[in-house]
Design an enzyme around this catalytic site. Structure first.
Site, PDB file in Angstrom:
ATOM      1  N   GLY A  23       1.065  34.940 -31.420  1.00  0.00           N
ATOM      2  CA  GLY A  23       2.248  34.347 -30.795  1.00  0.00           C
ATOM      3  C   GLY A  23       3.525  35.026 -31.251  1.00  0.00           C
ATOM      4  NE  ARG A  27       0.920  35.801 -38.181  1.00  0.00           N
ATOM      5  CZ  ARG A  27       1.075  34.504 -38.040  1.00  0.00           C
ATOM      6  NH1 ARG A  27       0.506  33.875 -37.036  1.00  0.00           N
ATOM      7  NH2 ARG A  27       1.792  33.815 -38.893  1.00  0.00           N
ATOM      8  NE  ARG A  46      13.203  37.701 -21.374  1.00  0.00           N
ATOM      9  CZ  ARG A  46      13.788  36.592 -20.941  1.00  0.00           C
ATOM     10  NH1 ARG A  46      13.732  35.481 -21.638  1.00  0.00           N
ATOM     11  NH2 ARG A  46      14.405  36.578 -19.794  1.00  0.00           N
ATOM     12  NE  ARG A  90      -3.522  31.056 -28.808  1.00  0.00           N
ATOM     13  CZ  ARG A  90      -2.545  30.974 -29.714  1.00  0.00           C
ATOM     14  NH1 ARG A  90      -1.722  31.974 -29.908  1.00  0.00           N
ATOM     15  NH2 ARG A  90      -2.404  29.877 -30.447  1.00  0.00           N
ATOM     16  CB  SER A  93      -1.456  29.160 -36.398  1.00  0.00           C
ATOM     17  OG  SER A  93      -0.329  28.803 -35.640  1.00  0.00           O
ATOM     18  CG  ASP A 208      -0.484  22.289 -38.509  1.00  0.00           C
ATOM     19  OD1 ASP A 208      -0.173  23.405 -38.060  1.00  0.00           O
ATOM     20  OD2 ASP A 208      -0.763  21.325 -37.780  1.00  0.00           O
ATOM     21  NE  ARG A 221       2.290  29.758 -40.434  1.00  0.00           N
ATOM     22  CZ  ARG A 221       3.110  28.755 -40.710  1.00  0.00           C
ATOM     23  NH1 ARG A 221       2.662  27.676 -41.310  1.00  0.00           N
ATOM     24  NH2 ARG A 221       4.377  28.835 -40.402  1.00  0.00           N
TER      25      ARG A 221
HETATM   26  N1  HPA Z   1       0.388  21.691 -32.689  1.00  0.00           N
HETATM   27  C1  HPA Z   1       0.461  22.594 -31.714  1.00  0.00           C
HETATM   28  N2  HPA Z   1       0.296  23.874 -31.916  1.00  0.00           N
HETATM   29  C2  HPA Z   1       0.044  24.286 -33.167  1.00  0.00           C
HETATM   30  C3  HPA Z   1      -0.045  23.391 -34.220  1.00  0.00           C
HETATM   31  C4  HPA Z   1       0.122  22.025 -33.963  1.00  0.00           C
HETATM   32  O1  HPA Z   1       0.049  21.170 -34.876  1.00  0.00           O
HETATM   33  N3  HPA Z   1      -0.284  24.104 -35.351  1.00  0.00           N
HETATM   34  C5  HPA Z   1      -0.350  25.395 -34.977  1.00  0.00           C
HETATM   35  N4  HPA Z   1      -0.153  25.519 -33.668  1.00  0.00           N
END
Ligand code: HPA
Length: 237
Positions: A23, A27, A46, A90, A93, A208, A221
């Site tokens: 994303g 990275r 961009r 892709r 995270s 998370d 990360r």
């Molecule tokens: N929510 C949505 N997208 C995410 C999250 C999350 O908690 N963590 C990493 N990408």
């Protein structure tokens, strides 16, 4: 060729057939700087950075998607349709929806469930579930096994909303739809692969957990995500 609105190169040959798609643009830069040789930058529009180089002598590209389905929808469509890209993987995270999804665990998205209208609006596709490429998934799992990185193969939730007013909504999404983690892009990526006749897959690292409230720092990360990156990089051709 003329460039697309969001990708500036006019030379298709500068982009590999397989593109890794984190994303975050930084990275993408980190992956190019750390793992690739003979790197060229093919996009900076961009600040959505895109690079091509070689990994163990094989060609591969890496370009950011931005966050959310509208964003990955634009970049993946342009790569597939106008730059002859065949495979997009892709590497993102996700937030764990069950306590079993530990921080830094790697998930391969077998399919994505979403309440999003993306696929319906884009191409009249009515189902709320879209699968990743079985062929790419099989190769990714084989690689993960070879380099000894454990992977959960599961359904994930592609959400349009990061901050929901009802924090507990995830429980029902897990119970009803079997989604073990949440991210915000795969459903659109998988759909675009299907409508363009191309292939997509999604590897995620748990950053998370909504049940245990554990979180990673952005520094942690960067390092921990190398497991997922190493699997994906072996897809270079
Ligand atoms: N929510 C949505 N997208 C995410 C999250 C999350 O908690 N963590 C990493 N990408």
């Amino acid at each position: 060729m003329i460039p697309t609105p969001h990708i500036e190169t006019t030379d298709k040959s500068l982009i590999a057939k397989t593109v890794l798609m984190p994303g975050d643009p930084l990275r993408a830069k980190f992956i190019a700087d750390t793992f690739l040789e003979d790197v060229i930058q093919f996009n900076g529009v961009r600040n959505v950075l895109g690079y091509t180089g070689t990994y163990k002598g094989r060609k591969i590209s890496v370009m950011a998607s931005g966050m959310g389905m509208p964003s990955i929808g634009i970049y993946s469509y342009e790569l597939y349709k106008f730059y002859d890209v065949e495979n997009i993987i892709r590497i993102g995270s996700c937030g764990g929806y069950t306590a079993d999804m530990k921080l830094y665990d790697v998930i391969l998205a077998k399919d994505a469930w979403s309440e999003s209208s993306f696929a319906k609006v884009q191409g009249g596709y009515e189902s709320q579930v879209i699968e990743g490429s079985a062929e790419l998934n099989a190769r990714l799992l084989e690689i993960a096994k070879e380099i000894d990185i454990p992977v959960h193969v599961e359904r994930i939730h592609s959400s349009d909303v990061f901050y929901r007013e009802d924090f507990n909504a995830y429980k029902e999404i897990y119970e009803k739809h079997g989604c073990v983690a949440v991210e915000m892009e795969s459903f659109a990526l998988f759909h675009n692969a299907n409508v363009t006749g191309k292939k997509a897959a999604c590897l995620l690292t748990v950053s998370d957990n909504l049940v245990t409230h554990e979180l990673t720092t952005s520094e942690e990360r960067q390092l921990a995500f190398t497991n997922m990156m190493k699997i994906a990089l072996e897809m270079a051709e």
